[in-house]
Design a protein around this motif. Structure first.
Motif, short mmCIF file in Angstrom:
data_model
loop_
_atom_site.label_atom_id
_atom_site.label_comp_id
_atom_site.label_asym_id
_atom_site.label_seq_id
_atom_site.Cartn_x
_atom_site.Cartn_y
_atom_site.Cartn_z
N SER A 142 14.00 6.51 -19.50
CA SER A 142 15.27 7.25 -19.36
C SER A 142 15.72 7.42 -17.91
CB SER A 142 15.16 8.63 -20.02
OG SER A 142 14.85 8.51 -21.40
N VAL A 143 15.28 6.52 -17.03
CA VAL A 143 15.77 6.51 -15.64
C VAL A 143 16.47 5.17 -15.44
CG1 VAL A 143 15.22 6.66 -13.20
CG2 VAL A 143 13.89 7.97 -14.87
N SER A 144 17.79 5.18 -15.33
CA SER A 144 18.55 3.94 -15.29
C SER A 144 19.16 3.71 -13.91
CB SER A 144 19.67 3.98 -16.33
OG SER A 144 20.53 5.09 -16.10
N GLY A 145 19.82 2.57 -13.76
CA GLY A 145 20.52 2.25 -12.51
C GLY A 145 19.65 1.47 -11.54
N THR A 146 20.31 0.95 -10.50
CA THR A 146 19.62 0.22 -9.44
C THR A 146 19.98 0.84 -8.09
OG1 THR A 146 21.42 -1.40 -9.20
CG2 THR A 146 19.64 -1.92 -10.75
N LYS A 147 19.09 0.68 -7.13
CA LYS A 147 19.32 1.19 -5.78
C LYS A 147 18.71 0.26 -4.76
CE LYS A 147 19.51 6.11 -7.01
NZ LYS A 147 20.92 6.28 -6.62
N THR A 148 19.26 0.29 -3.56
CA THR A 148 18.65 -0.39 -2.42
C THR A 148 17.97 0.67 -1.58
OG1 THR A 148 20.29 -2.18 -2.40
CG2 THR A 148 19.08 -1.74 -0.35
N ILE A 149 16.66 0.52 -1.38
CA ILE A 149 15.85 1.57 -0.77
C ILE A 149 15.09 0.99 0.41
CG2 ILE A 149 14.05 3.28 -1.15
CD1 ILE A 149 14.73 3.10 -4.14
N ASP A 150 15.19 1.65 1.55
CA ASP A 150 14.41 1.28 2.74
C ASP A 150 13.13 2.11 2.75
OD1 ASP A 150 16.33 -0.54 3.74
OD2 ASP A 150 17.50 1.12 4.56
N LEU A 151 12.02 1.48 2.40
CA LEU A 151 10.74 2.18 2.37
C LEU A 151 10.12 2.19 3.76
CD1 LEU A 151 9.04 0.82 -0.89
CD2 LEU A 151 10.22 3.00 -0.56
N THR A 152 9.64 3.35 4.17
CA THR A 152 8.93 3.44 5.44
C THR A 152 7.47 3.06 5.23
OG1 THR A 152 8.47 5.79 5.07
CG2 THR A 152 10.46 5.24 6.30
N GLU A 153 6.83 2.65 6.30
CA GLU A 153 5.42 2.27 6.25
C GLU A 153 4.56 3.46 5.85
OE1 GLU A 153 2.50 0.06 9.42
OE2 GLU A 153 3.64 1.80 10.11
N GLY A 154 3.56 3.22 5.01
CA GLY A 154 2.67 4.32 4.63
C GLY A 154 1.78 3.93 3.46
N THR A 155 1.31 4.94 2.74
CA THR A 155 0.45 4.70 1.59
C THR A 155 1.29 4.41 0.36
OG1 THR A 155 0.42 7.02 0.86
CG2 THR A 155 -1.18 6.37 2.56
N ALA A 156 0.62 3.89 -0.67
CA ALA A 156 1.31 3.66 -1.94
C ALA A 156 1.82 4.97 -2.52
CB ALA A 156 0.38 2.97 -2.93
N LEU A 157 1.08 6.04 -2.29
CA LEU A 157 1.49 7.35 -2.81
C LEU A 157 2.77 7.83 -2.13
CD1 LEU A 157 0.48 9.35 -4.90
CD2 LEU A 157 -0.79 10.52 -3.10
N VAL A 181 1.29 0.28 2.12
CA VAL A 181 2.58 -0.35 1.81
C VAL A 181 3.33 -0.54 3.12
CG1 VAL A 181 4.80 -0.07 0.65
CG2 VAL A 181 2.70 0.67 -0.49
N PRO A 182 3.65 -1.78 3.51
CA PRO A 182 4.38 -2.01 4.76
C PRO A 182 5.84 -1.60 4.64
CG PRO A 182 4.11 -4.07 3.58
CD PRO A 182 3.35 -3.04 2.80
N GLU A 183 6.49 -1.45 5.76
CA GLU A 183 7.93 -1.15 5.78
C GLU A 183 8.67 -2.31 5.12
OE1 GLU A 183 11.45 -0.78 9.13
OE2 GLU A 183 9.45 -0.01 9.59
N GLN A 184 9.60 -1.98 4.22
CA GLN A 184 10.32 -3.02 3.50
C GLN A 184 11.58 -2.46 2.87
OE1 GLN A 184 8.32 -3.90 -0.51
NE2 GLN A 184 6.67 -2.84 0.59
N THR A 185 12.47 -3.35 2.47
CA THR A 185 13.70 -2.98 1.78
C THR A 185 13.68 -3.54 0.38
OG1 THR A 185 14.99 -2.92 3.84
CG2 THR A 185 16.21 -3.15 1.78
N LEU A 186 13.85 -2.67 -0.60
CA LEU A 186 13.95 -3.07 -2.00
C LEU A 186 15.43 -3.12 -2.35
CD1 LEU A 186 11.11 -0.84 -3.51
CD2 LEU A 186 10.95 -3.18 -2.63
#
Length: 265
Positions: free
Chosen positions: A52-67, A23-28
């Motif tokens: 039962s997990v609600s809401g939205t967030k902006t998340i900066d994912l770091t580069e790494g594995t899918a796990l 998974v490359p570095e990206q922003t969701l």
């Protein structure tokens, strides 16, 4: 078999397949957990179901594995995941909930099913002073009175503050940042305590005095159980974070309880 021969079988957990996915570095941006979980395991044998997990967030994912990316998502939404079931012959189901497991009133007790016990304490990641920063380095000074940090109620338990930093680039409100900081600190201001127990698994005991028994003694990962050992003064209620089973000799079974949830990632 009857000749004393045996076969040793070593198995990897199915989730290790996600280590092979990149998974490359990206922003969701403003994503729900379900949408994010639909994207990350793409191209693998996994399907996610978020409940039962609600809401939205902006998340900066770091580069790494899918796990590792999934772990970042779970941490951001304060959710937990288990892998069980087959939604189709070729896919595995990732079940995501606010908390896995249940509290069914199971007790592990000396002279009942408890053989031995050990206690471990880990203070390496304790935080008693937390600096909080949001988008564009906003701080919480307007909330705390010119302080960029929050002190734990246990600040005096150590000879100097144990400092941590929280950066959340999706938060623009000092009040929201302060509240998130309080929640974050509450999870890290105490030592991690775990108990390791040698137990006899009673789930296979079907009937005692004509009454069903084993079903009431069944427990698994994530479940909350109570352990009582009067001789050692142990009376704790905590969650099962590890469970090692020996089907051919259940006296070797080992269960680990903790006041925190470990991750396999």
């Amino acid at each position: 078999d009857n000749d004393g021969l045996y076969v040793a079988v070593f198995c990897e957990h199915i989730l290790t397949e996600l280590i092979d996915s990149y998974v490359p570095e990206q922003t969701l941006t403003n994503t729900t957990l379900q949408n994010a979980m639909n994207t990350l395991p793409a191209g693998t044998r996994f399907t996610a179901m978020v409940t039962s997990v609600s809401g939205t967030k902006t998340i900066d994912l770091t580069e790494g594995t899918a796990l590792s990316a999934i772990r970042q998502l779970l941490n951001a939404f304060k959710a937990e995941m288990s892998c069980a079931g087959l939604p189709s012959p070729s896919n595995f189901l990732l079940t995501v909930l606010p908390q896995i497991g249940a509290n069914n009133g199971v007790q592990i007790r000396y002279r009942k099913n408890l053989i031995g016990s050990r206690k471990k304490t880990d203070a390496r990641n304790v935080i008693t002073r937390l600096y909080c920063y949001g988008k564009d380095d906003i701080s919480i000074e307007s909330i705390t009175g010119d302080r960029q940090y929050i002190d734990s109620q246990f600040i005096g338990s150590y000879h100097r503050p144990k400092v941590g930093v929280l950066r959340l680039t999706d938060i623009t409100s000092p009040a929201e940042l302060h509240q998130v900081g309080l929640d974050y600190l509450a999870e890290r201001e105490v030592e991690r305590i775990s108990y390791e127990f040698d137990v006899v698994d009673l789930k296979n005991v079907e009937v005692i005095q004509g009454q069903p028994y084993g079903e009431f003694e069944r427990f698994g990962i994530g479940d909350t159980v109570r352990v009582i050992d009067e001789e050692l003064g142990i009376n704790v209620t905590a969650r099962v974070v590890e469970y090692e089973q020996y089907p051919l000799d259940e006296r070797k079974n080992r269960v680990v309880l903790a006041n925190f949830v470990q991750t396999i990632i």
